[in-house]
Design an enzyme around this catalytic site. Structure first.
Site, PDB file in Angstrom:
ATOM      1  CG  ASP A 135     -34.535  30.637 -29.323  1.00  0.00           C
ATOM      2  OD1 ASP A 135     -35.577  30.724 -28.652  1.00  0.00           O
ATOM      3  OD2 ASP A 135     -34.173  29.578 -29.890  1.00  0.00           O
ATOM      4  CD  GLU A 182     -29.286  33.735 -36.674  1.00  0.00           C
ATOM      5  OE1 GLU A 182     -30.312  34.253 -36.197  1.00  0.00           O
ATOM      6  OE2 GLU A 182     -29.174  32.519 -36.880  1.00  0.00           O
ATOM      7  CE1 TYR A 190     -31.799  25.650 -36.484  1.00  0.00           C
ATOM      8  CE2 TYR A 190     -31.181  27.861 -37.182  1.00  0.00           C
ATOM      9  CZ  TYR A 190     -31.047  26.797 -36.297  1.00  0.00           C
ATOM     10  OH  TYR A 190     -30.176  26.876 -35.240  1.00  0.00           O
ATOM     11  CD  GLU A 228     -27.383  28.979 -34.721  1.00  0.00           C
ATOM     12  OE1 GLU A 228     -28.611  28.951 -34.953  1.00  0.00           O
ATOM     13  OE2 GLU A 228     -26.827  29.874 -34.062  1.00  0.00           O
TER      14      GLU A 228
HETATM   15  C1  GCB Z   1     -30.942  30.651 -34.616  1.00  0.00           C
HETATM   16  C2  GCB Z   1     -30.239  31.302 -33.483  1.00  0.00           C
HETATM   17  C3  GCB Z   1     -30.310  30.485 -32.201  1.00  0.00           C
HETATM   18  C4  GCB Z   1     -31.709  29.906 -32.034  1.00  0.00           C
HETATM   19  C5  GCB Z   1     -31.984  28.986 -33.200  1.00  0.00           C
HETATM   20  C6  GCB Z   1     -33.403  28.398 -33.128  1.00  0.00           C
HETATM   21  O1  GCB Z   1     -30.729  30.999 -35.752  1.00  0.00           O
HETATM   22  O2  GCB Z   1     -28.905  31.636 -33.767  1.00  0.00           O
HETATM   23  O3  GCB Z   1     -29.997  31.322 -31.117  1.00  0.00           O
HETATM   24  O4  GCB Z   1     -31.893  29.235 -30.824  1.00  0.00           O
HETATM   25  O5  GCB Z   1     -31.870  29.715 -34.402  1.00  0.00           O
HETATM   26  O6  GCB Z   1     -33.572  27.286 -32.644  1.00  0.00           O
HETATM   27  O7  GCB Z   1     -34.324  29.097 -33.513  1.00  0.00           O
END
Ligand code: GCB
Length: 618
Positions: free
Chosen positions: A202, A443, A477, A513
């Site tokens: 990403d 990941e 997330y 994260e």
């Molecule tokens: C993740 C990734 C990261 C992305 C982020 C997102 O899990 O490790 O590279 O930018 O999510 O914002 O989707």
């Protein structure tokens, strides 16, 4: 293009060998000179359908401008956002860089001088020529490479030096990060030869020469590598060192360690040994000690049989790192990571190294009370690690193993390349006191049963890796990718996440994260996704759980992300990823103030702050 891809793969195989030489950061010393040849280069993208014209016509043999149209290109910088041309922005394949430089005459005349050409990094695959002679090639976009060019310079046109660098950004199943080239064959929708680069990460696949290009000298018999390991007992610091010298089998090595005031605190003769430092000043992280980031200076002298002495000075921080089942210990004291994930990313320059940006970012991290960052998702410039050493910012150093989702990237060629990259990374960064942890991949679909092709994994350390690591890093997330809009579920889901991982492995956990996109200036109350209020609410809900679990086994929290960054174009990205707590131009969103308050509060609870730093924003 197929030819370019073939070329790339062939080169990959030839370069997948064990590393032999060291890769000390070029510095000046009484025996070494450095000449920065970054600046304005000329540039030409090979737009031929197969991207192979440059090789067929041997563009390295003559000045690039004689081969066709060239444009100005700054180095270091990504080339993508420098022009107004979308074709250059989205270019896939070989681009050519060239610069004419003068090499000081005495470098050439003195046959005891070794002249090295070093590229800080170029993304992804590079071939280097000097005066039309190939001097090296390198696979991998985020680590330095170099070549001894003394012979070529002495054989060809003397102190005039035409440097040509061809760089190919194509990603294949065996590169790190991996990618695939997809040819579109439906002629009713795509013209003949149409292809795209697919990736599973990403961030924008910025390309070009991303870090400074240097010429430097050493004596022929030279210090090739230095490895230090540090520990302490009571007030005695111990620095074991191992120096390797090339070009002489009998060089006499002398090592001297000096304190910051210039006082010599220990010295030894020989290429291996242990230095004892009484009343040691340990290297402490920022906000953990009144006098953080203490660095000694280790001067290594190697004198060869011919009497020539090479001198190299390495900053050394004396500290220890240990991990228990619930804690991360620096100098035997619990360390809690309150920090950020970053990207090397900015307007115009893309991933190009830029001092103003580096210094601004360190100022922002210190302003918000961050004590650490992860080099998501690739190794950053070594100058950034040196800044971290000097400011006491702790680093989780990540290799470019991101987006490994396709079963075909789990073969032996990929593994061999991954090992080479890890070796290059450790070789470069092993002596930085700021680096306390290596991150092998982000990941990867390592939980994937062999028969499956693609799987979505949402933790940096997936279940199959967990038994092999010291610290479990989890990305999640909640209320964003899962249950979008439902921040009320974060508490339950995050507690479950932590309890499951800890219950299974009894290893300390970092939330490596978490976050939510916020388009700066977009507001709503009650909060809605993409507003600054929503980002804040997500953060607050995560923090409530962190505050319970950090009393148990959670040892850190790293926000995703420090700043907004560019991605490829897609329907889930509004001109890039907006999960930054700062905008791409480094202006704070509401979330930055929230984190600032939190990080300083945690620092006041857990650290020993100098008086100037107590409660700056509470
Ligand atoms: C993740 C990734 C990261 C992305 C982020 C997102 O899990 O490790 O590279 O930018 O999510 O914002 O989707």
């Amino acid at each position: 293009m197929r030819a370019a891809e073939r070329l790339l793969l062939a080169a990959l195989c030839s370069v997948c060998q064990a590393l032999q030489d060291g890769m000390l950061f070029p510095t000046e010393s009484p025996s070494r000179e450095v000449k920065d040849v970054s600046g304005l280069w000329i540039f030409r993208a090979d737009e031929s359908p197969e991207r192979s014209r440059g090789f067929e016509q041997q563009w390295y043999k003559s000045p690039l401008a004689e081969t066709g149209p060239v444009i100005d290109m700054p180095v270091p910088s990504s080339y993508n956002d420098i022009t107004q041309d979308a074709q250059i922005r989205d270019f896939i394949g070989w681009v050519w860089y060239e610069k004419d430089v003068w090499v000081p005459a005495r470098w050439i005349q003195d046959r005891g001088t070794r002249i090295v050409l070093r590229v800080g990094s170029a993304h992804y695959y590079s071939v280097l020529w000097v005066n039309g002679v190939k001097v090296t090639e390198h696979v991998g976009g985020h680590l330095p490479f170099e070549a001894d060019i003394s012979g070529v310079l002495r054989q060809t046109s003397g102190n005039q030096c035409r440097i040509t660098i061809a760089v190919n950004n194509t990603l294949t199943l065996e590169t790190l990060p991996p990618g695939t080239i997809q040819y579109m064959t439906d002629r009713s929708r795509y013209p003949a030869g149409y292809f795209v680069q697919n990736t599973n990460f990403d961030f924008f696949n910025y390309a070009g020469i991303h870090r400074p290009v240097l010429l430097y000298t050493t004596p022929k018999a030279h210090i090739d590598d230095i490895t230090v390991e540090t520990t302490f007992s009571d007030n005695i610091g111990l620095v074991s060192f191992n120096v390797s010298v090339l070009g002489s089998s009998k060089a006499a090595v002398k090592v001297t360690l000096s304190a910051q005031d210039g006082r010599c605190v220990a010295s030894a003769d020989g290429s291996r040994g242990v230095l004892k430092v009484t009343d040691v000043n340990l290297w402490w992280p920022y906000l953990m000690h009144e006098n953080p980031a203490y660095l000694y200076s280790m001067e290594v002298q190697a004198t060869a049989e011919d009497g020539q002495t090479d001198v190299y000075t390495l900053p050394v921080g004396i500290r220890t790192v240990k991990v228990t089942s619930t804690q991360f210990l620096i100098n035997n004291k619990p360390f809690y990571f309150h920090g950020v994930n970053k990207h090397e990313d900015a307007d115009i320059r893309g991933k190009g190294f830029d001092w103003p940006l580096v210094v601004k970012d360190f100022n922002l991290m210190k302003w918000m009370g961050a004590n650490s960052f992860r080099t998501s998702h690739y190794p950053y410039a070594e100058e950034i690690l040196q800044m971290a050493d000097r400011h006491g910012i702790v680093i989780i150093d990540e290799c470019p193993g991101v987006g490994i989702k396709d079963i075909r990237s789990f073969g032996n060629v990929s593994l061999a390349h991954h090992l080479t990259v890890m070796e290059e990374l450790v070789r470069r960064d092993k002596n930085h006191p700021s680096v306390v942890m290596w991150s092998v991949a982000n990941e990867p679909a390592s939980e994937m049963p062999p028969e499956e092709k693609t799987v979505f994994a949402d933790s940096l350390c997936s279940a199959r890796q967990a038994p092999y690591v010291d610290v479990i890093c989890v990305n999640s997330y909640f209320s964003w990718y899962q249950d979008p809009g439902h921040t009320e579920l974060i508490g339950l889901q995050l507690n479950t996440q932590f309890d499951n991982w800890y219950g299974k492995y009894q290893k300390p956990i970092i939330q490596s994260e978490y976050g939510a996109d916020a388009v700066p200036g977009l507001h709503s109350d009650p909060p809605m996704m993409f507003t600054e209020e929503y980002q804040k609410t997500v953060l607050q809900n995560y923090h409530n759980v962190f505050d319970q679990k950090r009393k148990e086994f959670v040892i850190g929290e790293l926000i995703w992300n420090f700043a907004d960054f560019m991605t490829s174009q897609s329907i889930i990205r509004v001109v890039g990823n907006k999960k930054g707590i700062f905008t791409r131009q480094r202006q704070p969103k509401a979330g930055a103030f929230l984190l600032r308050e939190r990080y300083w509060r945690i620092a006041n609870e857990t650290g020993v702050l100098p008086t100037w730093a107590r409660y700056p924003c509470l």
